[in-house]
Design a protein around this motif. Structure first.
Motif, short mmCIF file in Angstrom:
data_model
loop_
_atom_site.label_atom_id
_atom_site.label_comp_id
_atom_site.label_asym_id
_atom_site.label_seq_id
_atom_site.Cartn_x
_atom_site.Cartn_y
_atom_site.Cartn_z
N GLU A 193 8.02 -4.07 11.91
CA GLU A 193 7.75 -3.31 13.12
C GLU A 193 6.27 -2.94 13.15
OE1 GLU A 193 10.20 0.12 12.88
OE2 GLU A 193 9.17 0.97 11.14
N VAL A 194 5.78 -2.64 14.34
CA VAL A 194 4.38 -2.26 14.48
C VAL A 194 4.13 -0.93 13.78
CG1 VAL A 194 2.57 -1.60 16.11
CG2 VAL A 194 4.09 -3.53 16.64
N ALA A 195 3.13 -0.91 12.91
CA ALA A 195 2.70 0.33 12.27
C ALA A 195 1.67 1.04 13.14
CB ALA A 195 2.13 0.05 10.89
N CYS A 196 0.66 0.29 13.58
CA CYS A 196 -0.36 0.85 14.46
C CYS A 196 -1.30 -0.26 14.91
CB CYS A 196 -1.17 1.95 13.76
SG CYS A 196 -2.08 1.38 12.31
N ASP A 229 -12.06 4.48 5.82
CA ASP A 229 -11.59 5.24 4.66
C ASP A 229 -10.07 5.20 4.54
OD1 ASP A 229 -14.19 6.01 3.93
OD2 ASP A 229 -14.14 7.75 5.26
N GLN A 230 -9.40 4.94 5.65
CA GLN A 230 -7.93 4.88 5.68
C GLN A 230 -7.50 3.55 6.29
OE1 GLN A 230 -6.17 7.34 4.30
NE2 GLN A 230 -8.00 8.59 3.95
N LEU A 231 -6.37 3.05 5.81
CA LEU A 231 -5.86 1.78 6.33
C LEU A 231 -5.67 1.83 7.84
CD1 LEU A 231 -4.62 -1.05 6.03
CD2 LEU A 231 -2.44 0.06 5.43
N GLU A 232 -5.15 2.94 8.35
CA GLU A 232 -4.86 3.05 9.78
C GLU A 232 -6.12 3.29 10.62
OE1 GLU A 232 -3.46 4.77 7.37
OE2 GLU A 232 -1.38 4.04 7.29
N HIS A 260 0.86 -1.19 0.00
CA HIS A 260 0.00 0.00 0.00
C HIS A 260 0.89 1.23 0.00
CE1 HIS A 260 -3.24 2.74 0.75
NE2 HIS A 260 -2.80 3.07 1.96
N ASN A 261 0.67 2.12 -0.96
CA ASN A 261 1.50 3.33 -1.10
C ASN A 261 3.00 2.97 -1.17
OD1 ASN A 261 -0.74 5.01 -1.14
ND2 ASN A 261 -0.65 5.44 1.06
N ASN A 262 3.28 1.90 -1.93
CA ASN A 262 4.66 1.45 -2.18
C ASN A 262 5.36 0.96 -0.91
OD1 ASN A 262 4.64 2.10 -5.01
ND2 ASN A 262 4.85 4.27 -4.43
N LYS A 263 4.60 0.62 0.10
CA LYS A 263 5.18 0.06 1.32
C LYS A 263 4.60 -1.32 1.57
CE LYS A 263 5.86 4.56 3.57
NZ LYS A 263 5.53 5.42 4.75
N PHE A 264 5.41 -2.18 2.16
CA PHE A 264 4.97 -3.53 2.50
C PHE A 264 4.35 -3.55 3.89
CE2 PHE A 264 8.23 -4.29 -0.69
CZ PHE A 264 7.65 -5.28 -1.48
N TYR A 265 3.17 -4.15 3.97
CA TYR A 265 2.48 -4.29 5.25
C TYR A 265 2.15 -5.75 5.50
CZ TYR A 265 1.73 0.78 5.45
OH TYR A 265 1.91 2.13 5.51
N MET A 266 1.94 -6.07 6.77
CA MET A 266 1.50 -7.41 7.17
C MET A 266 0.43 -7.27 8.24
SD MET A 266 3.55 -10.44 9.18
CE MET A 266 4.91 -10.54 8.02
N LEU A 267 -0.67 -8.00 8.05
CA LEU A 267 -1.72 -8.06 9.07
C LEU A 267 -1.85 -9.51 9.52
CD1 LEU A 267 -3.88 -6.41 10.62
CD2 LEU A 267 -5.53 -7.22 8.93
N PRO A 268 -1.13 -9.89 10.55
CA PRO A 268 -1.27 -11.26 11.08
C PRO A 268 -2.42 -11.32 12.09
CG PRO A 268 0.49 -10.12 12.24
CD PRO A 268 -0.09 -9.13 11.25
N GLU A 269 -2.81 -12.54 12.42
CA GLU A 269 -3.74 -12.68 13.53
C GLU A 269 -2.98 -12.44 14.83
OE1 GLU A 269 -5.45 -16.11 16.16
OE2 GLU A 269 -6.28 -16.31 14.13
N TYR A 288 1.47 -4.38 10.94
CA TYR A 288 2.92 -4.24 10.89
C TYR A 288 3.34 -3.71 9.52
CZ TYR A 288 2.95 -7.21 15.08
OH TYR A 288 2.73 -7.72 16.33
N LYS A 289 4.49 -3.07 9.48
CA LYS A 289 5.07 -2.64 8.20
C LYS A 289 6.53 -3.09 8.15
CE LYS A 289 6.32 2.03 9.79
NZ LYS A 289 6.14 3.49 9.54
N ALA A 290 7.02 -3.27 6.92
CA ALA A 290 8.37 -3.76 6.74
C ALA A 290 9.39 -2.66 7.03
CB ALA A 290 8.56 -4.28 5.32
N LYS A 291 10.30 -2.96 7.92
CA LYS A 291 11.42 -2.07 8.20
C LYS A 291 12.55 -2.36 7.21
CE LYS A 291 14.42 -0.67 12.04
NZ LYS A 291 14.74 -0.94 13.48
N ASN A 292 12.69 -3.63 6.89
CA ASN A 292 13.65 -4.08 5.88
C ASN A 292 13.09 -5.37 5.28
OD1 ASN A 292 15.90 -4.53 4.30
ND2 ASN A 292 17.13 -5.35 5.96
#
Length: 306
Positions: free
Chosen positions: A137-140, A176-179, A108-117, A127-131
């Motif tokens: 790391e936790v995004a929100c 309306d927003q991912l966060e 999303h917006n050229n960034k890698f995200y992960m939504l685990p259970e 979570y979003k990719a730091k590397n």
């Protein structure tokens, strides 16, 4: 007297398809796993399950749950492939003090995200990719609650989240927003008290303007089979769906890696309009309880030494 314990041994298979999977795969030959517990090299793995695929450049990455025998909890691992056929295990990329599974990965917006259970934490954590792919790391925190296998889809400029609960209910949220903020649908829970069709069983797929949701049946036992539903109406006020097909189930064949059930599917559309599909399956294994406990004690001691 011999005392046994039944364990589920889950493995993962990845294959190519000429189309998205909306019809039964019950007769499809999936002879051997693409990835199994013995492929995991950095932790003592009981099994691997819940595969999600993503592409980065010319490489495919598979994220999945590893049940770590030392911790007794699910952790998130990654494997990579250049062709989607042969997979090389990488490492554990995410672990918490609570159980993790179902690592939906997306861009999303050229960034890698992960939504685990993350239900055991009583929160839904993004979570979003730091590397990418190894550091996250936790995004929100998206919301509070013990929601199982939360699944995201972005359609008509709105985010939707489908999730299950331990009470066999199916809930829908939108934002309306991912966060966030995330609001629950007025008809939610859409389904209550049904352990066959309430819990998500894979990524939501959009085809010809329709959303397709995959559900895992936990009856007559956990991880029995997977069905697909076509969502006919999805608005802030209304929701309607219809069952399309039972698509995955145990093969019932002796010594087969998926003999006793399947409970997950993920699909990645490729540039040539083909699809890369990942599924999991399990077989029950009855083992001596004493040996089972000793194996876990050994795994914990080995983990501490390392």
């Amino acid at each position: 007297m011999y005392k046994g314990v039944d364990t589920q041994v889950w493995s993962i298979n990845v294959f190519h398809s000429n189309e998205a999977i909306f019809k039964s795969l019950l007769g499809t030959r999936l002879e051997k796993p693409s990835l199994q517990a013995s492929d995991v090299t950095d932790v003592p793995a009981e099994f691997v399950a819940d595969p999600f695929i993503i592409q980065h450049g010319s490489e495919f990455f598979l994220f999945f749950e590893i049940l770590n025998k030392a911790s007794g909890q699910g952790e998130i691992g990654v494997a990579s492939s250049s062709d989607g056929v042969t997979w090389k295990y990488g490492q554990v990329v995410l672990r918490e003090k609570f159980h993790l599974s179902y690592p939906q990965v997306f861009i999303h917006n050229n960034k890698f995200y992960m939504l685990p259970e993350t239900a055991e934490s009583d929160r839904v954590i993004l979570y979003k990719a730091k590397n990418f792919p190894n550091e996250w790391e936790v995004a929100c925190e998206l919301m509070e609650g013990q929601y199982l296998d939360p699944s995201l889809v972005h359609i008509h400029d709105k985010w939707w989240m489908f999730a299950g609960t331990e009470t066999d209910s199916f809930h829908i949220f939108s934002s309306d927003q991912l966060e966030g903020p995330w609001l629950e649908h007025p008809q939610s829970p859409i389904i209550s008290g049904n352990d066959k069709i309430s819990r998500p069983g894979g990524r939501l797929i959009v085809s010809e303007g329709h959303v397709y949701r995959y559900t895992q049946a936990d009856y007559p036992h956990y991880g029995d089979s997977v069905r697909v539903f076509k969502v006919n109406t999805l608005t802030e006020e209304a929701y309607e769906e219809e069952e399309v097909s039972l698509i995955l189930s145990g093969s019932k064949k002796e010594n087969d890696w998926r003999k006793d059930g399947m409970h997950h599917i993920d699909q990645l559309q490729l540039k040539d309009n083909r699809w890369l599909v990942a599924v999991d399956g399990h077989t029950f294994k009855n083992v001596n309880y004493v040996l089972w406990k000793l194996d876990r004690m050994k795994s914990k001691l080995f983990s501490r030494v390392q």
